[in-house]
Design an enzyme around this catalytic site. Structure first.
Site, PDB file in Angstrom:
ATOM      1  N   ALA A 106       1.300   7.614  -8.467  1.00 39.15           N
ATOM      2  CA  ALA A 106       1.140   7.795  -9.905  1.00 39.15           C
ATOM      3  C   ALA A 106       2.494   8.262 -10.433  1.00 39.15           C
ATOM      4  CB  ALA A 106       0.055   8.823 -10.174  1.00 39.15           C
ATOM      5  N   GLY A 135      -0.991   7.562  -5.330  1.00 38.78           N
ATOM      6  CA  GLY A 135      -1.817   6.593  -6.045  1.00 38.78           C
ATOM      7  C   GLY A 135      -1.578   5.163  -5.578  1.00 38.78           C
ATOM      8  N   GLU A 165      -3.753   4.817  -2.671  1.00 41.08           N
ATOM      9  CA  GLU A 165      -5.139   4.784  -3.159  1.00 41.08           C
ATOM     10  C   GLU A 165      -5.484   3.430  -3.771  1.00 41.08           C
ATOM     11  OE1 GLU A 165      -4.503   8.444  -5.412  1.00 41.08           O
ATOM     12  OE2 GLU A 165      -6.183   9.317  -4.308  1.00 41.08           O
ATOM     13  N   GLU A 199       0.563  14.076  -2.033  1.00 37.88           N
ATOM     14  CA  GLU A 199       0.278  14.915  -3.199  1.00 37.88           C
ATOM     15  C   GLU A 199       0.461  16.398  -2.919  1.00 37.88           C
ATOM     16  OE1 GLU A 199      -1.521  12.278  -2.257  1.00 37.88           O
ATOM     17  OE2 GLU A 199      -2.037  11.098  -4.029  1.00 37.88           O
TER      18      GLU A 199
HETATM   19  C1  HXC Z   1       7.844   8.581 -11.006  1.00 36.08           C
HETATM   20  C2  HXC Z   1       9.177   7.795  -9.328  1.00 36.08           C
HETATM   21  C3  HXC Z   1       8.133   7.939  -8.392  1.00 36.08           C
HETATM   22  C4  HXC Z   1       6.883   8.445  -8.867  1.00 36.08           C
HETATM   23  C5  HXC Z   1       9.851   7.178  -7.361  1.00 36.08           C
HETATM   24  N1  HXC Z   1      10.221   7.318  -8.644  1.00 36.08           N
HETATM   25  N2  HXC Z   1       8.575   7.544  -7.181  1.00 36.08           N
HETATM   26  N3  HXC Z   1       9.020   8.123 -10.623  1.00 36.08           N
HETATM   27  N4  HXC Z   1       6.796   8.741 -10.180  1.00 36.08           N
HETATM   28  N5  HXC Z   1       5.817   8.579  -8.078  1.00 36.08           N
HETATM   29  C6  HXC Z   1      11.519   7.025  -9.237  1.00 36.08           C
HETATM   30  C7  HXC Z   1      12.562   8.053  -8.852  1.00 36.08           C
HETATM   31  O1  HXC Z   1      12.425   9.193  -9.654  1.00 36.08           O
HETATM   32  C8  HXC Z   1      13.842   7.300  -9.102  1.00 36.08           C
HETATM   33  O2  HXC Z   1      14.097   7.300 -10.498  1.00 36.08           O
HETATM   34  C9  HXC Z   1      13.474   5.876  -8.691  1.00 36.08           C
HETATM   35  O3  HXC Z   1      12.052   5.803  -8.729  1.00 36.08           O
HETATM   36  C10 HXC Z   1      13.921   5.542  -7.280  1.00 36.08           C
HETATM   37  O4  HXC Z   1      13.428   6.538  -6.402  1.00 36.08           O
HETATM   38  P1  HXC Z   1      14.352   7.356  -5.375  1.00 36.08           P
HETATM   39  O5  HXC Z   1      13.640   8.625  -5.072  1.00 36.08           O
HETATM   40  O6  HXC Z   1      15.747   7.444  -5.889  1.00 36.08           O
HETATM   41  O7  HXC Z   1      14.330   6.367  -4.119  1.00 36.08           O
HETATM   42  P2  HXC Z   1      14.448   6.760  -2.578  1.00 36.08           P
HETATM   43  O8  HXC Z   1      15.517   7.809  -2.378  1.00 36.08           O
HETATM   44  O9  HXC Z   1      14.585   5.472  -1.860  1.00 36.08           O
HETATM   45  O10 HXC Z   1      13.045   7.467  -2.203  1.00 36.08           O
HETATM   46  C11 HXC Z   1      11.835   6.725  -2.231  1.00 36.08           C
HETATM   47  C12 HXC Z   1      10.599   7.667  -2.178  1.00 36.08           C
HETATM   48  C13 HXC Z   1      10.733   8.749  -3.270  1.00 36.08           C
HETATM   49  C14 HXC Z   1      10.549   8.335  -0.777  1.00 36.08           C
HETATM   50  C15 HXC Z   1       9.374   6.797  -2.348  1.00 36.08           C
HETATM   51  O11 HXC Z   1      10.988   8.089  -4.513  1.00 36.08           O
HETATM   52  C16 HXC Z   1       9.504   9.575  -3.445  1.00 36.08           C
HETATM   53  O12 HXC Z   1       9.244  10.478  -2.658  1.00 36.08           O
HETATM   54  N6  HXC Z   1       8.730   9.321  -4.510  1.00 36.08           N
HETATM   55  C17 HXC Z   1       7.584  10.148  -4.861  1.00 36.08           C
HETATM   56  C18 HXC Z   1       6.414   9.844  -3.933  1.00 36.08           C
HETATM   57  C19 HXC Z   1       5.195  10.687  -4.300  1.00 36.08           C
HETATM   58  O13 HXC Z   1       5.201  11.907  -4.232  1.00 36.08           O
HETATM   59  N7  HXC Z   1       4.107   9.997  -4.670  1.00 36.08           N
HETATM   60  C20 HXC Z   1       2.848  10.626  -4.973  1.00 36.08           C
HETATM   61  C21 HXC Z   1       2.804  10.925  -6.425  1.00 36.08           C
HETATM   62  S1  HXC Z   1       1.363  11.858  -6.830  1.00 36.08           S
HETATM   63  P3  HXC Z   1      15.579   7.580 -11.084  1.00 36.08           P
HETATM   64  O14 HXC Z   1      15.351   7.558 -12.569  1.00 36.08           O
HETATM   65  O15 HXC Z   1      16.017   8.858 -10.521  1.00 36.08           O
HETATM   66  O16 HXC Z   1      16.366   6.406 -10.581  1.00 36.08           O
HETATM   67  C22 HXC Z   1       0.145  10.746  -7.009  1.00 36.08           C
HETATM   68  C23 HXC Z   1      -1.151  11.297  -7.494  1.00 36.08           C
HETATM   69  C24 HXC Z   1      -2.259  10.357  -7.278  1.00 36.08           C
HETATM   70  O17 HXC Z   1       0.298   9.598  -6.784  1.00 36.08           O
HETATM   71  C25 HXC Z   1      -3.361  10.589  -8.201  1.00 36.08           C
HETATM   72  C26 HXC Z   1      -3.856   9.284  -8.696  1.00 36.08           C
HETATM   73  C27 HXC Z   1      -5.074   9.350  -9.489  1.00 36.08           C
END
Ligand code: HXC
Length: 263
Positions: free
Chosen positions: A68, A111, A114, A134
Site C-alpha cells: 500500500a 498490500g 495481499e 507491516e
Molecule cells: C510508497 C513506495 C513504496 C510504498 C517503494 N516506494 N515502496 N512509496 N509506498 N509501499 C517508493 C520509494 O519511496 C521510492 O520513491 C521508490 O518507490 C523506489 O523505492 P526505493 O526504496 O528507492 O527502491 P529500493 O531501494 O530498490 O527498495 C525497494 C523496496 C523498498 C525494498 C521494495 O522500496 C521498500 O522497502 N518499500 C516499502 C515496502 C513496504 O514496507 N511495504 C508494505 C507497506 S504497508 P522515491 O520518491 O524516493 O524515488 C502495507 C499495508 C497493507 O502494504 C495494508 C493493505 C490494506
C-alpha cells in the site's frame, strides 16, 4: 479493452484474456487509492465482457507491488481511515466471477503480497520476493494477509513471516502451496507469458463451468466441509441446465471437440 488509465494498463494479449499491468514504476507500483479504483474498474469491465474468460494481473520486472502507498497512508488519523473505510474497496476483487491469475515478479510486499493472495492462481517468477513487512512500519496486514496467508502456508509460518517481516522466495512460496509453481525467469516477462497462456487455456473452456468451479473451490475457504459439499453439489447440478454441459458431454460421446457458447 482500449480504455486508458493513469496507474494501470489494460490490454488483451490473446483472445479471451484480459491483462491488467500495474503501472506506477517510480513508486514500485505502490497501491494508492487511485490505482485501486482503476484496478477495480478494469476488473469489473473484464468480468462483464463476454469475450473475456480469464484475467491476469501483473506488475513490472522489479515489482509486482511494493505495498500500500506508505506516503498516502502516513498522516491519516484513525477517524480518517475508519470513517472513510480506508482500503475496504479492495474486497471488490473477491466479487469477480472470472478466474484471476497473479503473475508475480520482483517485490510483492505488504498490500502487494495481499493482492497476489487474493488471486485464484499465483504464478511466481524465480525473481519474486514476497513479504508482509507491516510490522516494520508500526502497523499490521490490512488487506487480508493474516487470513489468506495463514490459510495458504499454515499458522506457524504465517506467524513467523508477519512477526519478523522477513521476505520469502518464489521457491518457498511454491513449496508451501501459496504459489502453484515457480516460472524460471530465463527471459524477461516469462511469468506473464506463462500466465497469459494459462489464462487462454482456461478461457477456451465453458465460462459457465469455469465460474461455477471457481465458486465451488472458494467455498472451501469460507464454509465448513458439509456446507461446502452441499454447495458444490448444487453448482454441479446447476451445470445440467446449461447448453455447455450438453455440448461438452455430446462432443465427448461423438469423439469431437466441443464448441462452447457460454450459455
Ligand atoms: C510508497 C513506495 C513504496 C510504498 C517503494 N516506494 N515502496 N512509496 N509506498 N509501499 C517508493 C520509494 O519511496 C521510492 O520513491 C521508490 O518507490 C523506489 O523505492 P526505493 O526504496 O528507492 O527502491 P529500493 O531501494 O530498490 O527498495 C525497494 C523496496 C523498498 C525494498 C521494495 O522500496 C521498500 O522497502 N518499500 C516499502 C515496502 C513496504 O514496507 N511495504 C508494505 C507497506 S504497508 P522515491 O520518491 O524516493 O524515488 C502495507 C499495508 C497493507 O502494504 C495494508 C493493505 C490494506
Amino acid at each position: 479493452s482500449s480504455k486508458q488509465y493513469e496507474n494501470i494498463i489494460a490490454s488483451s494479449p490473446e483472445p479471451g484474456v484480459a491483462l491488467v499491468t500495474l503501472n506506477r514504476p517510480k513508486a514500485l507500483n505502490a497501491l494508492n487509492s487511485a490505482l485501486f479504483a482503476e484496478l477495480n474498474e478494469a476488473l469489473q469491465f473484464a468480468d462483464a465482457d463476454r469475450e473475456i474468460g480469464a484475467i491476469v494481473i501483473t506488475g513490472s520486472e522489479k515489482a509486482f507491488a511494493a505495498g500500500a502507498d506508505i506516503k498516502e497512508m502516513k498522516d491519516k488519523s484513525f477517524s480518517d481511515v475508519y470513517q472513510n473505510k480506508f482500503l475496504e474497496t479492495w474486497q471488490q476483487i473477491t466479487t469477480i466471477r472470472k478466474p484471476i491469475i497473479a503473475a508475480v515478479s520482483g517485490y510483492a510486499l505488504g498490500g502487494g503480497c495481499e493482492l497476489a493472495l487474493m488471486a485464484d492462481i499465483l504464478l511466481a517468477s524465480s525473481t519474486a520476493k514476497f513479504g508482509q513487512p507491516e510490522v516494520n512500519i508500526g502497523t499490521i496486514t490490512g488487506g487480508g494477509g493474516s487470513q489468506r496467508l495463514a490459510r495458504a502456508v499454515g499458522k506457524s509460518r504465517a506467524m513467523e513471516l508477519t512477526l519478523t517481516g522477513r521476505t520469502w522466495s518464489a521457491r518457498e512460496a511454491a513449496d508451501w502451496g501459496m504459489a502453484s509453481r515457480v516460472v524460471e525467469e530465463e527471459k524477461e516477462g516469462a511469468v506473464v507469458r506463462e500466465a497469459v497462456k494459462l489464462a487462454a487455456e482456461i478461457a477456451s473452456k465453458s465460462q459457465l463451468a469455469v465460474q461455477a468451479q471457481k465458486e465451488a473451490v472458494n467455498v472451501a475457504f469460507e464454509q465448513g466441509l458439509s456446507e461446502g459439499l452441499k454447495t458444490e453439489r448444487r453448482l454441479f447440478h446447476m451445470t445440467f441446465a446449461t447448453a455447455d454441459q450438453k455440448e461438452g458431454m455430446a462432443a465427448f460421446a461423438e469423439k469431437r471437440k466441443p464448441n462452447f457458447t457460454h450459455s
